[in-house]
Scaffold this motif. Structure first.
Motif, PDB file in Angstrom:
ATOM      1  N   THR A 166     -18.450 -18.675 -21.306  1.00 13.80           N
ATOM      2  CA  THR A 166     -17.550 -18.695 -22.452  1.00 13.80           C
ATOM      3  C   THR A 166     -16.670 -19.939 -22.365  1.00 13.80           C
ATOM      4  N   GLU A 167     -16.238 -20.422 -23.526  1.00 15.07           N
ATOM      5  CA  GLU A 167     -15.401 -21.625 -23.514  1.00 15.07           C
ATOM      6  C   GLU A 167     -14.074 -21.344 -22.816  1.00 15.07           C
ATOM      7  N   ALA A 168     -13.537 -20.134 -22.986  1.00  7.85           N
ATOM      8  CA  ALA A 168     -12.274 -19.795 -22.327  1.00  7.85           C
ATOM      9  C   ALA A 168     -12.403 -19.903 -20.809  1.00  7.85           C
ATOM     10  N   LEU A 169     -13.529 -19.442 -20.264  1.00 13.67           N
ATOM     11  CA  LEU A 169     -13.749 -19.521 -18.815  1.00 13.67           C
ATOM     12  C   LEU A 169     -13.919 -20.975 -18.376  1.00 13.67           C
ATOM     13  N   ARG A 170     -14.634 -21.741 -19.182  1.00 10.35           N
ATOM     14  CA  ARG A 170     -14.822 -23.166 -18.863  1.00 10.35           C
ATOM     15  C   ARG A 170     -13.478 -23.898 -18.834  1.00 10.35           C
ATOM     16  N   LEU A 171     -12.590 -23.575 -19.786  1.00 15.15           N
ATOM     17  CA  LEU A 171     -11.288 -24.247 -19.832  1.00 15.15           C
ATOM     18  C   LEU A 171     -10.370 -23.773 -18.713  1.00 15.15           C
ATOM     19  N   GLN A 172     -10.477 -22.489 -18.351  1.00 16.93           N
ATOM     20  CA  GLN A 172      -9.637 -21.961 -17.269  1.00 16.93           C
ATOM     21  C   GLN A 172      -9.974 -22.629 -15.938  1.00 16.93           C
ATOM     22  N   TYR A 173     -11.265 -22.875 -15.709  1.00 16.89           N
ATOM     23  CA  TYR A 173     -11.710 -23.534 -14.474  1.00 16.89           C
ATOM     24  C   TYR A 173     -12.318 -24.898 -14.818  1.00 16.89           C
ATOM     25  N   ARG A 174     -11.528 -25.702 -15.519  1.00 12.01           N
ATOM     26  CA  ARG A 174     -12.065 -26.963 -16.032  1.00 12.01           C
ATOM     27  C   ARG A 174     -12.532 -27.882 -14.907  1.00 12.01           C
ATOM     28  N   TYR A 175     -11.835 -27.849 -13.768  1.00 12.31           N
ATOM     29  CA  TYR A 175     -12.214 -28.725 -12.656  1.00 12.31           C
ATOM     30  C   TYR A 175     -13.612 -28.398 -12.131  1.00 12.31           C
ATOM     31  N   LEU A 176     -14.068 -27.173 -12.327  1.00 14.77           N
ATOM     32  CA  LEU A 176     -15.446 -26.820 -11.968  1.00 14.77           C
ATOM     33  C   LEU A 176     -16.418 -27.211 -13.067  1.00 14.77           C
ATOM     34  N   GLY A 550      -4.044 -24.492 -28.891  1.00 11.79           N
ATOM     35  CA  GLY A 550      -3.173 -25.492 -28.297  1.00 11.79           C
ATOM     36  C   GLY A 550      -2.674 -25.128 -26.920  1.00 11.79           C
ATOM     37  N   HIS A 551      -3.359 -24.204 -26.212  1.00  4.95           N
ATOM     38  CA  HIS A 551      -2.939 -23.769 -24.884  1.00  4.95           C
ATOM     39  C   HIS A 551      -3.803 -24.425 -23.808  1.00  4.95           C
ATOM     40  N   ASP A 552      -3.203 -24.685 -22.661  1.00  2.00           N
ATOM     41  CA  ASP A 552      -3.938 -25.127 -21.480  1.00  2.00           C
ATOM     42  C   ASP A 552      -4.217 -23.877 -20.648  1.00  2.00           C
ATOM     43  N   LEU A 553      -5.444 -23.398 -20.700  1.00  2.00           N
ATOM     44  CA  LEU A 553      -5.787 -22.141 -20.031  1.00  2.00           C
ATOM     45  C   LEU A 553      -5.830 -22.296 -18.519  1.00  2.00           C
ATOM     46  N   MET A 554      -5.929 -23.534 -18.042  1.00  2.00           N
ATOM     47  CA  MET A 554      -5.990 -23.776 -16.602  1.00  2.00           C
ATOM     48  C   MET A 554      -4.601 -23.657 -15.962  1.00  2.00           C
ATOM     49  N   SER A 555      -3.598 -24.287 -16.574  1.00  2.00           N
ATOM     50  CA  SER A 555      -2.243 -24.291 -16.008  1.00  2.00           C
ATOM     51  C   SER A 555      -1.300 -23.329 -16.728  1.00  2.00           C
ATOM     52  N   ASN A 556      -1.806 -22.672 -17.763  1.00  2.00           N
ATOM     53  CA  ASN A 556      -1.011 -21.717 -18.555  1.00  2.00           C
ATOM     54  C   ASN A 556       0.156 -22.386 -19.282  1.00  2.00           C
ATOM     55  N   ALA A 557      -0.089 -23.588 -19.805  1.00  2.00           N
ATOM     56  CA  ALA A 557       0.927 -24.269 -20.622  1.00  2.00           C
ATOM     57  C   ALA A 557       0.637 -24.000 -22.102  1.00  2.00           C
ATOM     58  N   PRO A 558       1.654 -23.920 -22.971  1.00  2.00           N
ATOM     59  CA  PRO A 558       3.090 -24.036 -22.676  1.00  2.00           C
ATOM     60  C   PRO A 558       3.602 -22.797 -21.959  1.00  2.00           C
ATOM     61  N   ASP A 559       4.645 -23.003 -21.139  1.00  2.00           N
ATOM     62  CA  ASP A 559       5.176 -21.921 -20.321  1.00  2.00           C
ATOM     63  C   ASP A 559       6.664 -21.732 -20.622  1.00  2.00           C
ATOM     64  N   SER A 560       7.198 -20.628 -20.151  1.00  2.00           N
ATOM     65  CA  SER A 560       8.607 -20.312 -20.389  1.00  2.00           C
ATOM     66  C   SER A 560       9.508 -21.128 -19.463  1.00  2.00           C
ATOM     67  N   VAL A 561      10.728 -21.363 -19.936  1.00  2.00           N
ATOM     68  CA  VAL A 561      11.753 -22.057 -19.154  1.00  2.00           C
ATOM     69  C   VAL A 561      13.000 -21.199 -19.180  1.00  2.00           C
ATOM     70  N   SER A 562      13.651 -21.066 -18.036  1.00  2.00           N
ATOM     71  CA  SER A 562      14.812 -20.180 -17.940  1.00  2.00           C
ATOM     72  C   SER A 562      16.015 -20.787 -18.662  1.00  2.00           C
ATOM     73  N   PRO A 563      16.968 -19.944 -19.063  1.00  2.00           N
ATOM     74  CA  PRO A 563      18.195 -20.453 -19.700  1.00  2.00           C
ATOM     75  C   PRO A 563      18.925 -21.470 -18.834  1.00  2.00           C
ATOM     76  N   GLN A 564      18.915 -21.274 -17.492  1.00  2.00           N
ATOM     77  CA  GLN A 564      19.596 -22.215 -16.600  1.00  2.00           C
ATOM     78  C   GLN A 564      18.934 -23.600 -16.649  1.00  2.00           C
ATOM     79  N   GLU A 565      17.596 -23.615 -16.737  1.00  2.00           N
ATOM     80  CA  GLU A 565      16.891 -24.894 -16.790  1.00  2.00           C
ATOM     81  C   GLU A 565      17.074 -25.585 -18.139  1.00  2.00           C
TER      82      GLU A 565
END
Length: 594
Positions: A166-176, A550-565
């Protein structure tokens, strides 16, 4: 049009499997940075463990002592092992004698896709055991020593092109996925194409390769932009959707032949590819001016309403009932439009749901306008002009796919057919407010010289100096002649488009300081490579693409950022009600004391 001639030659020359990648050759200082297209064997220095790559050994290397590194592709009966690197495959003979027990243990027990280093002698394969399908199929390596460099754990999928993933699996393990032959071929070919572009533009035509900034400011018009917060309260950078303004400023600065392989950032992850509507679409509104067919009547009674049709040559011989149903369902699902098929079995018989409503006069006029033959099929739709054209444009490509699946030969995969699309309108009515105008291309496009007088009376009739380049039915590039007169640019922005000209004060000022006439074109490199390689998606010609959303399935971007950050950037997140749990979890993870 040397540009188009060169591009055509480039596509023909590079649309075949590649061997060794061309290497740069360094000459004297006067020729420094000049690249040679001649191929040569790289000179390995003392820090490189391997003496050769897996794909380069031939009969001419017989008797040589070599050291190879690669992944274990395949093992057979613990006697033979196929080693792979990015250059190809080679067969290794596993030693069977007792004195080489440690070598045999390494090569027999290492899991597939483990990285090993082997040293040995290049020998001929026994007579009759040559493999003509492998470039290295006449030889094999008689191993003397082996080292396991890295053992491989169980993989989420096999690294073989014929194994469905599946394309989702290919993108999750893109380095493979990048290890696969197809991805290696696509990306190496892409590198060659870009190098040829640079050589052609710089060495032959005096272009200058200049990088433009990634952090810019918001500009009116065009696509949605990504914002980047700064540490100044309330101030943001914007990632450029294209280096459009920088192009113009470089022209003003005297760099009249400039190019770059640019990154364009557009917040359009879920949007389909936009395609120009340049298909053989025929407007038959006048034919059905007095029709009794209800949905045709309804369409023609509205502003911009039209009846459009396209002819599928020999469609009656190839299109099955299920194909017609599929076409009609596509139109209903994606465009909320109806498509009526018209079959002309012979000149007296119309096999169509609307046959009884088509008058003899209309039938004859339709045959004349569309040059319909006996076995042709006409697909007829009605609605707002632009929407009807978009639908038939999509159906033209869909019909071509169906006809080829059913046995008709339509498109030669080795043929590259280019065309230019010109005479676009400069402005279009806004979708949400048809009484206002928006740029058809972008607000810096120059009007056609013959239509400038209409800017002040009937701007909707002005043609633009905008051009698109199309390859095999897909838009691969576009550009325009730009406005170089500050007063004209100010009038279009402020009066016609009602934009805030303060956002573009730097550009307007530059145009006032002796800006020469200028223009440009941008090629969609990803889309071009997709066509050259025959890839199903542009994601197959990009090393680390984003998903359709528009998601990076390998690194899980975009990701959440805490209020402090977020605090140093003076911004806070307004959380939707259904994200309260996620917010709470995020706060807790960054506040151990809570």
């Amino acid at each position: 049009m040397y540009f188009l001639s060169w591009l055509s030659q480039l596509c023909r020359g590079l649309s075949r499997p590649i061997g060794r990648t061309a290497q740069p050759t360094w000459g004297s200082f006067s020729r420094s940075l000049a690249l040679s297209s001649q191929r040569r064997i790289p000179e390995f220095n003392s820090f490189v463990a391997r003496t050769n790559t897996c794909g380069e050994l031939r009969s001419s290397h017989l008797g040589q002592e070599v050291t190879l590194c690669g992944w274990i592709q395949y093992r057979r009966q613990n006697i033979f092992l196929v080693l792979r690197d990015c250059h190809g495959l080679v067969q290794v003979v596993i030693p069977q004698d007792e004195t080489a027990a440690s070598v045999k243990k390494i090569l027999c027990e290492a899991p597939l896709e483990s990285v090993v280093q082997v040293s040995g002698t290049v020998i001929s394969r026994p007579p009759g055991q040559e493999n003509a399908k492998m470039p290295t199929g006449e030889i094999e390596i008689k191993v003397k020593t082996a080292e396991l460099l890295n053992s491989c754990k169980k993989l989420p999928f096999e690294i073989k092109d014929f194994v469905k993933k599946t394309e989702a699996l290919r993108l999750q393990y893109r380095y493979l996925d990048l290890r696969s032959f197809q991805m290696q071929y696509n990306l190496r070919l892409r590198s060659q194409v870009v190098m040829k572009m640079r050589e052609y533009l710089c060495n032959l035509h005096g272009f200058v390769d200049i990088e433009t900034p990634t952090l810019f400011k918001r500009t009116p018009g065009g696509a949605k932009e990504f914002l980047v917060p700064s540490r100044e309260p309330g101030k943001f950078y914007s990632l450029p959707q294209s280096p459009q303004q920088f192009k113009q400023l470089l022209m003003v600065g005297g760099l009249d032949r400039y190019f770059q392989v640019a990154r364009c950032y557009r917040d359009e992850g879920s949007r389909p590819d936009r395609q120009p509507e340049f298909t053989q679409i025929v407007d038959i509104s006048n034919v059905f001016k007095h029709t009794e067919v209800r949905f045709l009547q309804d369409a023609l009674s509205k502003p911009q309403g039209a009846v459009k049709a396209m002819c599928v040559r020999e469609g009656a011989n190839y299109l099955k009932k299920k194909d017609i149903e599929s076409i009609r369902k596509f139109a209903a699902d994606h465009f909320k439009e109806e498509v009526l098929p018209v079959f002309l079995k012979n000149k007296e018989n119309w096999n169509s749901p609307v046959a009884k409503f088509i008058l003899e006069k209309q039938r004859l006029e339709l045959i004349r306008l569309m040059e319909i033959q006996e076995d042709d099929v006409v697909l007829l739709t009605a609605g707002e002009h632009k929407k009807a054209c978009s639908l038939l444009g999509k159906l033209r490509l869909a019909c071509a796919d169906i006809l080829e699946m059913n046995g008709m030969v339509l498109r030669d995969p080795a043929l590259f057919s280019f065309l230019w699309v010109v005479d676009f309108p400069l402005f279009l009515p806004k979708e949400d407010n048809p009484l206002e105008l928006e740029s058809a291309h972008h607000p810096f496009t120059a009007p056609h010289p013959g239509d400038i007088h209409l800017l002040y009376t009937e701007p909707e009739k002005v043609r633009s100096q905008h051009y698109d380049l199309v390859l095999n039915g897909s838009e691969i590039g576009g550009g325009s002649i730009r406005i170089h007169d500050a007063e004209l640019q100010h009038y279009i922005l402020a009066t016609l488009l009602k934009e805030d000209v303060k956002l573009l004060s730097h550009l307007l000022q530059a145009l006032d300081y002796g800006a020469p006439p200028h223009g440009g074109i941008a090629l969609g490199l990803d889309r071009l490579m997709c066509l050259i390689t025959g890839a199903a998606s542009i994601r197959d010609v990009i090393a680390f693409p984003k998903s359709f959303r528009g998601h990076d399935l390998m690194s899980n971007a975009p990701d959440s950022v805490s209020p402090q950050e977020l605090k140093p950037y003076h911004i806070q997140v307004s959380w939707p009600a259904d994200s309260e749990a996620e917010r709470s979890s995020l706060n807790h993870s960054h506040h151990p004391e809570s």
